[in-house]
Scaffold this motif. Structure first.
Motif, PDB file in Angstrom:
ATOM      1  N   MET A  79      -5.853 -23.330 -42.694  1.00 29.77           N
ATOM      2  CA  MET A  79      -4.275 -23.404 -42.893  1.00 29.77           C
ATOM      3  C   MET A  79      -4.321 -24.837 -42.950  1.00 29.77           C
ATOM      4  SD  MET A  79      -3.332 -21.067 -39.868  1.00 29.77           S
ATOM      5  CE  MET A  79      -1.757 -22.169 -40.059  1.00 29.77           C
ATOM      6  N   GLU A  80      -5.178 -26.078 -42.830  1.00 28.44           N
ATOM      7  CA  GLU A  80      -4.633 -27.225 -43.026  1.00 28.44           C
ATOM      8  C   GLU A  80      -5.044 -27.456 -44.949  1.00 28.44           C
ATOM      9  OE1 GLU A  80      -8.121 -30.499 -42.955  1.00 28.44           O
ATOM     10  OE2 GLU A  80      -9.247 -28.924 -41.696  1.00 28.44           O
ATOM     11  N   PHE A  81      -5.571 -26.328 -46.045  1.00 27.83           N
ATOM     12  CA  PHE A  81      -5.485 -26.772 -47.161  1.00 27.83           C
ATOM     13  C   PHE A  81      -4.345 -26.017 -47.990  1.00 27.83           C
ATOM     14  CE2 PHE A  81      -9.861 -27.217 -45.403  1.00 27.83           C
ATOM     15  CZ  PHE A  81      -9.827 -29.119 -45.639  1.00 27.83           C
ATOM     16  N   ASP A  82      -3.826 -24.887 -47.127  1.00 30.50           N
ATOM     17  CA  ASP A  82      -2.372 -24.264 -47.464  1.00 30.50           C
ATOM     18  C   ASP A  82      -1.339 -25.117 -47.905  1.00 30.50           C
ATOM     19  OD1 ASP A  82      -3.924 -22.033 -46.737  1.00 30.50           O
ATOM     20  OD2 ASP A  82      -2.637 -21.588 -45.201  1.00 30.50           O
ATOM     21  N   PRO A  83      -0.924 -25.069 -49.354  1.00 32.27           N
ATOM     22  CA  PRO A  83       0.458 -25.665 -49.324  1.00 32.27           C
ATOM     23  C   PRO A  83       1.854 -25.223 -48.353  1.00 32.27           C
ATOM     24  CG  PRO A  83       0.719 -23.041 -50.151  1.00 32.27           C
ATOM     25  CD  PRO A  83      -0.766 -23.336 -49.953  1.00 32.27           C
ATOM     26  N   LYS A  84       2.341 -26.942 -47.866  1.00 35.56           N
ATOM     27  CA  LYS A  84       3.388 -26.712 -46.824  1.00 35.56           C
ATOM     28  C   LYS A  84       4.665 -25.650 -46.769  1.00 35.56           C
ATOM     29  CE  LYS A  84       0.663 -30.022 -45.732  1.00 35.56           C
ATOM     30  NZ  LYS A  84       0.017 -29.633 -44.805  1.00 35.56           N
ATOM     31  N   THR A  85       4.754 -25.303 -48.407  1.00 36.81           N
ATOM     32  CA  THR A  85       5.478 -23.842 -48.264  1.00 36.81           C
ATOM     33  C   THR A  85       5.558 -22.797 -46.831  1.00 36.81           C
ATOM     34  OG1 THR A  85       6.053 -24.947 -50.612  1.00 36.81           O
ATOM     35  CG2 THR A  85       6.825 -22.642 -50.073  1.00 36.81           C
ATOM     36  N   PRO A  86       6.839 -22.098 -46.579  1.00 34.73           N
ATOM     37  CA  PRO A  86       6.671 -21.607 -46.000  1.00 34.73           C
ATOM     38  C   PRO A  86       6.016 -19.750 -46.680  1.00 34.73           C
ATOM     39  CG  PRO A  86       8.416 -22.969 -45.703  1.00 34.73           C
ATOM     40  CD  PRO A  86       7.648 -22.845 -46.793  1.00 34.73           C
ATOM     41  N   GLN A  87       5.092 -19.583 -45.781  1.00 30.70           N
ATOM     42  CA  GLN A  87       4.737 -18.280 -46.384  1.00 30.70           C
ATOM     43  C   GLN A  87       5.913 -16.865 -46.107  1.00 30.70           C
ATOM     44  OE1 GLN A  87       0.589 -17.835 -44.647  1.00 30.70           O
ATOM     45  NE2 GLN A  87      -0.343 -18.110 -46.315  1.00 30.70           N
ATOM     46  N   TYR A  88       5.973 -16.001 -46.729  1.00 32.07           N
ATOM     47  CA  TYR A  88       6.635 -14.554 -46.608  1.00 32.07           C
ATOM     48  C   TYR A  88       6.198 -14.047 -44.949  1.00 32.07           C
ATOM     49  CZ  TYR A  88       8.875 -15.082 -51.278  1.00 32.07           C
ATOM     50  OH  TYR A  88       9.335 -15.044 -52.143  1.00 32.07           O
ATOM     51  N   SER A  89       6.741 -13.430 -44.088  1.00 31.68           N
ATOM     52  CA  SER A  89       6.596 -13.384 -42.847  1.00 31.68           C
ATOM     53  C   SER A  89       7.442 -12.070 -42.266  1.00 31.68           C
ATOM     54  CB  SER A  89       7.254 -14.037 -41.526  1.00 31.68           C
ATOM     55  OG  SER A  89       7.572 -13.778 -40.689  1.00 31.68           O
ATOM     56  N   THR A  90       6.284 -11.467 -41.634  1.00 30.40           N
ATOM     57  CA  THR A  90       7.144  -9.426 -41.724  1.00 30.40           C
ATOM     58  C   THR A  90       8.576  -9.986 -40.823  1.00 30.40           C
ATOM     59  OG1 THR A  90       5.766  -9.988 -39.734  1.00 30.40           O
ATOM     60  CG2 THR A  90       4.567  -8.803 -41.477  1.00 30.40           C
ATOM     61  N   SER A  91       8.969 -10.370 -40.127  1.00 31.64           N
ATOM     62  CA  SER A  91       9.891 -11.149 -39.627  1.00 31.64           C
ATOM     63  C   SER A  91      11.016 -11.111 -40.305  1.00 31.64           C
ATOM     64  CB  SER A  91       9.927 -11.943 -38.415  1.00 31.64           C
ATOM     65  OG  SER A  91      10.294 -13.336 -39.129  1.00 31.64           O
ATOM     66  N   ASP A  92      10.865 -11.176 -41.825  1.00 29.27           N
ATOM     67  CA  ASP A  92      11.884 -11.798 -42.516  1.00 29.27           C
ATOM     68  C   ASP A  92      12.799  -9.991 -43.782  1.00 29.27           C
ATOM     69  OD1 ASP A  92      13.407 -11.675 -44.698  1.00 29.27           O
ATOM     70  OD2 ASP A  92      12.092 -13.304 -45.949  1.00 29.27           O
ATOM     71  N   LYS A  93      13.259  -9.321 -42.911  1.00 27.44           N
ATOM     72  CA  LYS A  93      14.057  -8.166 -42.932  1.00 27.44           C
ATOM     73  C   LYS A  93      14.976  -8.094 -44.875  1.00 27.44           C
ATOM     74  CE  LYS A  93      13.811  -7.007 -38.465  1.00 27.44           C
ATOM     75  NZ  LYS A  93      12.652  -6.322 -38.291  1.00 27.44           N
ATOM     76  N   SER A  94      14.699  -9.389 -45.043  1.00 25.94           N
ATOM     77  CA  SER A  94      14.654  -9.302 -46.465  1.00 25.94           C
ATOM     78  C   SER A  94      13.478  -8.772 -47.388  1.00 25.94           C
ATOM     79  CB  SER A  94      15.911 -10.424 -46.702  1.00 25.94           C
ATOM     80  OG  SER A  94      15.029 -11.491 -46.990  1.00 25.94           O
ATOM     81  N   SER A  95      12.392  -9.487 -47.137  1.00 27.43           N
ATOM     82  CA  SER A  95      11.519  -9.299 -48.212  1.00 27.43           C
ATOM     83  C   SER A  95      10.902  -8.351 -47.841  1.00 27.43           C
ATOM     84  CB  SER A  95      10.495 -11.200 -47.636  1.00 27.43           C
ATOM     85  OG  SER A  95       9.779 -10.005 -46.626  1.00 27.43           O
ATOM     86  N   PHE A  96      10.137  -7.696 -48.536  1.00 27.88           N
ATOM     87  CA  PHE A  96       8.910  -6.636 -48.597  1.00 27.88           C
ATOM     88  C   PHE A  96       8.003  -6.378 -46.977  1.00 27.88           C
ATOM     89  CE2 PHE A  96       5.423  -3.676 -50.731  1.00 27.88           C
ATOM     90  CZ  PHE A  96       6.865  -2.572 -50.975  1.00 27.88           C
ATOM     91  N   ALA A  97       7.455  -8.119 -47.124  1.00 30.56           N
ATOM     92  CA  ALA A  97       6.525  -7.941 -45.562  1.00 30.56           C
ATOM     93  C   ALA A  97       7.318  -7.182 -44.677  1.00 30.56           C
ATOM     94  CB  ALA A  97       6.497  -9.681 -45.172  1.00 30.56           C
TER      95      ALA A  97
END
Length: 475
Positions: free
Chosen positions: A1-19
């Motif tokens: 995780m430490e090498f991932d970008p700082k921009t947040p990832q899409y989450s399954t909690s986001d009701k507006s997303s395909f996640a």
């Protein structure tokens, strides 16, 4: 995780997303399909010990589905002897043992398939069993019209290319213009082959599949390529051919779906070898059943085996007892030509299959330099690394909530500029993340009927729109 970008990832909690839709609607259907497939195999067997073990796996799949639907915590994956288990479980702990409906989408989806695989890997009689194999081959059989059309087209193209007749009495400019056009056609065939993604199209009919394939469908979809770097990709390939005329010029294809999409990947690979744009093509499959239809090494051999006797494969009755008309002698000859052509490339070491465990790890490709340094270094040897499909695009961009105008070169991090890797992504959009768009393009697409408006990026979920994005890390 430490090498991932700082921009947040899409989450399954986001009701507006395909996640969120994936976690609530798609994944339970996929697990149910796996249970049904395994049940059919168990019922059709005659080994009691194997059957009882199969029933135990079915019970564990049902348990996994229950946990998912009732928003339980993700639990550590039982150690099945593969080294990636420790990494999965460590990250699960780092993420705070999240629940299914409030977790990073990319991690959860990879975890889902890895946990399913562990049930088979821990068994005595079911190691290596692919619950999706039946579905993959049935879908490829349903692709008959497009396969026959492309087999004829491919035979004409490579026969002409290898004979050199296409270049007779033409100027260098005319030859290059014709090659550029043909390169674009082959790449677009390869791009739109990604439309038949079984993890999304869980109720595809024979007629539905045919509508997604074939030259007419591709022509109608040309206008839907909203980012198109094919010209720049061709320029890079052409430059390499001129400068390394007698040297090694390798192209890598990080594969996505099996069946028809693998078929069109091989169409592209065979064309690149026949035209001299590449001297070898390295195919990167997954080492285990993954995201329903992703290619495993066995899928590659199954595809080729189906082409040994195309008449038998394409006319055999399906599971409902439906029969199909015979192929003509010409159609049989064209498919067999493909089989022999690809088999010869494979035997000569020009068409190579190279699985790697990294492709089924839980993180994005930002982690490659640290987690798979030998793979990272190996890809630098390639003139072009083609990443196929939606999941590879999500992994390239770490499935992060980038602004859609973010340059592709920035969103792929360590695989971008100065990486030594020339990255080309072919992707029909089936998830929220998208980058490299001109200012205002996302808003324009959102405003279309069914585009999602201000609430969501629904236009990017259906596979109707596509991007072809290049990052020249060798420049």
């Amino acid at each position: 995780m430490e090498f991932d970008p700082k921009t947040p990832q899409y989450s399954t909690s986001d009701k507006s997303s395909f996640a969120s839709i994936s976690a609530n609607e798609r994944w339970p259907v996929i697990i149910t399909g796996a249970i049904d497939d395994l049940h059919r195999t168990v019922v059709g067997g005659n080994d009691d010990e194997k059957a009882n073990e199969g029933k135990g796996i079915i019970a564990n799949l049902a348990k996994l589905k229950y946990e998912l639907q009732h928003n339980r915590q993700l639990t550590p994956i039982e150690d099945d002897g593969h080294r990636d288990i420790a990494s999965y479980n460590k990250e699960l702990e780092q993420r705070g043992n999240p629940q299914w409906h409030d977790v990073a989408w990319l991690f959860a989806e990879c975890y889902l398939y890895r946990r399913m695989e562990s049930l088979f890997a821990l068994s005595k009689h079911w190691k290596g069993y692919d619950v999706f194999a039946r579905q993959k081959m049935n879908t490829f059989k349903s692709s008959r019209p497009a396969v026959l059309e492309l087999a004829a087209r491919y035979r004409d193209i490579v026969t002409e290319a290898e004979s050199g007749k296409a270049q007779e009495a033409k100027s260098a400019e005319e030859i290059e213009a014709a090659e550029r056009l043909l390169f674009s056609e082959m790449c677009e065939i390869c791009l739109w082959g990604n439309a038949t993604d079984l993890s999304l199209l869980t109720s595809l009919t024979y007629e539905d599949i045919q509508k997604l394939q074939g030259s007419q469908a591709r022509k109608e979809s040309q206008k839907n390529i909203i980012v198109n770097d094919l010209d720049a990709a061709f320029d890079a390939m052409q430059k390499a051919r001129r400068e390394k005329k007698d040297g090694e010029r390798r192209v890598d294809i990080v594969l996505d779906n099996s069946g028809f999409e693998l078929f069109v990947d091989l169409i592209l690979g065979g064309y690149l070898l026949s035209s001299g744009l590449a001297t070898s093509v390295v195919l990167h499959p997954k080492r285990l059943p993954w995201f329903v239809s992703d290619v495993t090494p066995k899928d590659f051999s199954d595809l080729l085996n189906s082409m040994v006797d195309p008449q038998a494969f394409y006319t055999a009755a399906d599971e409902s007892g439906n029969t199909f008309p015979s192929l003509s002698e010409k159609e049989v000859s064209n498919v067999k030509f493909l089989f022999e052509h690809w088999s010869e490339f494979h035997q000569d070491g020009k068409l190579i299959l190279r699985p790697h465990a990294f492709w089924t790890e839980q993180g994005g490709f930002w982690r490659m330099p640290q987690d798979a340094p030998e793979l990272f270094e190996d890809l630098k040897e390639s003139e072009l690394v083609l990443f196929k499909g939606d999941l590879n695009y999500r992994k390239l961009t770490s499935d992060a909530e980038w602004d859609p105008t973010t340059p592709f070169t920035e969103a792929i991090g360590p695989l971008g500029p100065k990486s030594g890797i020339r990255v080309l992504a072919f992707r029909t959009c089936k998830a929220d993340v998208v980058v490299g768009l001109p200012a205002g393009e996302d808003e324009k697409l959102r405003a279309l009927p069914g585009g999602g408006g201000s609430e969501s990026r629904k236009w990017a979920w259906s596979g109707k729109w596509a991007v072809v994005s290049l990052s020249d890390g060798k420049a």
